[in-house]
Design an enzyme around this catalytic site. Structure first.
Site, PDB file in Angstrom:
ATOM      1  N   LYS A 102       0.646  -1.225   0.003  1.00  0.00           N
ATOM      2  CA  LYS A 102      -0.081   0.164   0.060  1.00  0.00           C
ATOM      3  C   LYS A 102       0.960   1.341   0.218  1.00  0.00           C
ATOM      4  CE  LYS A 102      -2.516  -0.520   3.677  1.00  0.00           C
ATOM      5  NZ  LYS A 102      -2.666  -1.852   4.417  1.00  0.00           N
ATOM      6  N   ILE A 154     -10.039  -5.823  13.570  1.00  0.00           N
ATOM      7  CA  ILE A 154     -10.548  -5.136  14.632  1.00  0.00           C
ATOM      8  C   ILE A 154      -9.932  -3.715  14.615  1.00  0.00           C
ATOM      9  CG2 ILE A 154     -11.006  -4.929  17.064  1.00  0.00           C
ATOM     10  CD1 ILE A 154     -11.544  -8.015  17.044  1.00  0.00           C
ATOM     11  N   CYS A 169      25.805   5.031  12.798  1.00  0.00           N
ATOM     12  CA  CYS A 169      25.396   5.035  14.009  1.00  0.00           C
ATOM     13  C   CYS A 169      26.113   4.026  14.947  1.00  0.00           C
ATOM     14  CB  CYS A 169      23.613   4.865  14.160  1.00  0.00           C
ATOM     15  SG  CYS A 169      23.054   5.686  15.749  1.00  0.00           S
ATOM     16  N   HIS A 208      22.018   9.235  10.533  1.00  0.00           N
ATOM     17  CA  HIS A 208      21.745   8.403   9.750  1.00  0.00           C
ATOM     18  C   HIS A 208      21.324   8.917   8.419  1.00  0.00           C
ATOM     19  CE1 HIS A 208      20.562   5.122  12.710  1.00  0.00           C
ATOM     20  NE2 HIS A 208      20.464   6.025  13.352  1.00  0.00           N
ATOM     21  N   GLU A 221      20.820   7.488   5.766  1.00  0.00           N
ATOM     22  CA  GLU A 221      20.271   6.730   4.806  1.00  0.00           C
ATOM     23  C   GLU A 221      18.610   7.259   4.775  1.00  0.00           C
ATOM     24  OE1 GLU A 221      21.244   5.716   7.691  1.00  0.00           O
ATOM     25  OE2 GLU A 221      20.014   4.395   9.013  1.00  0.00           O
TER      26      GLU A 221
END
Ligand code: GLN
Length: 548
Positions: A23, A155, A389, A515, A517
């Site tokens: 999605k 649910i 990191c 980071h 990335e």
């Protein structure tokens, strides 16, 4: 120019039949196509779990945790949104059930609902709607594309679907619902089956929601006839039943969806006159995808980490390497190496084929000793090596132990009693009681030393990168490191924290506390990854491989 919030268009993407249909990729692809037509678009993800954010989740649970510039720990789909659209997301772009309930309960304690029984409808649904409208109300976007996590029928997702039902009612033509389902291929019968799709649409309809567009995930082409059949059963126009066929790369999906006319169908259903809307300019995107698909020469990168069994645990890193590879006209072959299993005896065997090595981020002690062995190997053999990191912290530990001779040097995260705390907890972290959302998070400035490789790579002195950690390089060791050839080349001036270390006399040996990335995108691959992959290619060529 600001958009009048009354005209902001809201698109919802729900999922049916099974999870993991992509999605997020469909949402990001639609965002990209609308953006390429000149619209301002943002993508949002609603996650139906009760964690306030995914920050405390183990990557095995939910894949990588992505961090926005404003320091929100979020779902990895936000990474797709940023990589596809090249637009930063923020805290408001990812909402969880935990956060919705936390807000509502805080309001209840504050007395905002005084006298009332607080209920799922309307209080929880109002809070959900308010968090969706928040993005449109900024006036910064023409389209807000909201992906509802989970699968219709769960649910957990009921209050979200109910909120979508209400919003459709309130916003009319400014609201559109896309339902993504799965059409399985039954090998024995050699047939595609649409029944699960019909049931999933029924489940949505039972909740009062009629999808406007169906996107069918499939391994094989879906015939016009089959589309008509689905359309008939699901109250949808045949033109609005589209397929999303398995693609060689996720970056092909926007082009596939353009061929399916997803953007056209969306625009015409939302009342646009297509003659008035520019065509989507996907030239840059297409040339990236072609480079990616056509590259035949390889470069092999070893990704050393503790969560390697799970495909999505280092998603942003693998995507950044892929971007950098395409940019360098190379196919990046990523070999994931479980750090737990690396020893002095087997390191040669495990890493000898690598042209470059990435030492991954991580938490806790598992796998750290293997990372240190891999680092020693890369440092001594002059193999391009990128520590991210925890990877940079491990670089500091390895260097302290094996170059400076500080036996048992460590990070206090792993050994609080180490005689050499080369990596230690940040002062402001020492009194933190809540583990959720309390690390050093989000983008911080960093100043690069002019004589450094980092400066050569970024071509600027001031950078901003995103962080997610509690521990830091211990400044007491800075002078020792620099004297022995490990330059502390990036510093956060305000806090005087070391953000980048690099070996001066090595092909490419750089560790970053942040980071990078998280900010590599298709159109703007991150300079550190581009440079690292280039160094790995040069390393491969120096071993005798020449480009075809
Ligand atoms: N565990 C280390 C810290 O908290 C590194 C975190 C990371 O790699 N993201 O400082």
């Amino acid at each position: 120019m600001k958009q009048n919030p009354d005209n902001t268009k809201y698109i919802f993407i729900t999922g049916g039949v099974v999870s993991s249909l992509g999605k997020g990729i469909i949402a990001a692809s639609l965002g990209k196509l609308l953006q390429a037509r000149g619209f301002r678009v943002t993508n949002q993800k609603l996650d139906p779990y009760i964690n306030v954010d995914p920050g405390t989740l183990n990557p095995y649970e939910h894949g990588e945790c992505y961090v926005t510039v404003d320091g929100q720990e979020t779902d990895l789909d936000l990474g797709h949104y940023e990589r596809f659209l090249g637009v930063e997301t923020h805290r408001a772009n990812n909402i969880t059930t935990g956060r919705i309930y936390q807000n509502v309960i805080n309001k209840e304690r504050h007395g905002d609902y005084l006298g009332k029984t607080v209920q799922i409808i309307p209080h929880i649904t109002d809070e959900i709607k308010c968090n969706i409208n928040l993005l449109g109300n900024t006036g910064n976007f023409d389209f807000v594309i909201t992906e509802i996590g989970g699968t219709v029928g769960d649910i957990e997702s009921l209050p979200y679907i109910e909120s979508v039902r209400q919003l459709k009612w309130e916003k009319g033509k400014n609201c559109l619902i896309i339902h993504l389902t799965y059409v399985p291929f039954i090998a024995a019968a050699k047939e595609l089956k649409t029944k699960p799709t019909q049931h999933s649409v029924k489940a949505l309809q039972e909740q009062g929601v009629q999808p406007d567009i169906l996107v069918l995930r499939t391994e094989y082409n879906i015939s016009a006839e089959m589309r008509k059949k689905v359309a008939l059963f699901c109250n949808i126009e045949p033109e609005a039943v589209l397929q999303s066929i398995d693609a060689s790369t996720i970056y092909r999906v926007p082009l596939n969806m353009q061929a399916e006319k997803l953007d056209e169908v969306v625009l015409s259903k939302m009342g646009f006159d297509l003659r008035q809307v520019p065509q989507a300019d996907m030239n840059d995107w297409t040339s990236f995808v072609e480079k990616l698909e056509n590259a035949t020469d390889e470069v092999t990168i070893g990704l050393v980490g503790k969560y390697v069994q799970l495909q999505d645990a280092y998603l942003s890193i693998t995507e950044s390497l892929t971007h950098a590879g395409a940019y360098n006209n190379r196919k990046v072959k990523i070999v994931k190496v479980l750090s737990d299993n690396i020893t002095n005896e087997n390191v040669e065997k495990k890493l000898q084929k690598m042209d470059g090595i990435v030492i991954a981020p991580g938490f806790g002690s598992r796998g750290i000793e293997g990372k240190l062995v891999a680092l020693k190997y890369a440092r001594e053999r002059d193999i391009p090596c990128f520590g991210i990191c925890m990877g940079m912290q491990a670089m500091s530990i390895e260097f302290a132990r094996n170059v400076l001779g500080y036996a048992n040097a460590n990070t206090t995260e792993i050994d609080p009693n180490t005689p050499h705390k080369v990596v230690d907890m940040m002062e402001d972290q020492k009194h933190v009681l809540n583990l959720g959302g309390s690390m050093r998070l989000g983008a911080y400035p960093c100043k690069l030393k002019k004589e450094s490789k980092a400066f050569q790579i970024y071509q600027k002195e001031e950078i901003r990168e995103r962080h997610r950690h509690r521990f830091e390089f211990n400044n007491a060791y800075r002078a020792d490191f620099e004297k022995a050839g490990m330059l502390c080349s990036g510093i956060n001036e305000e806090s005087d924290l070391v953000e980048i270390i690099e070996l001066s006399d090595h092909k490419w040996y750089i560790g970053v506390q942040f980071h990078p990335e998280y900010s590599s995108t298709v159109i703007h691959p991150h300079p550190l990854f581009v440079s690292f992959v280039r160094a790995a290619i040069e390393n491969r060529m120096s071993k005798g491989e020449h480009p075809k």
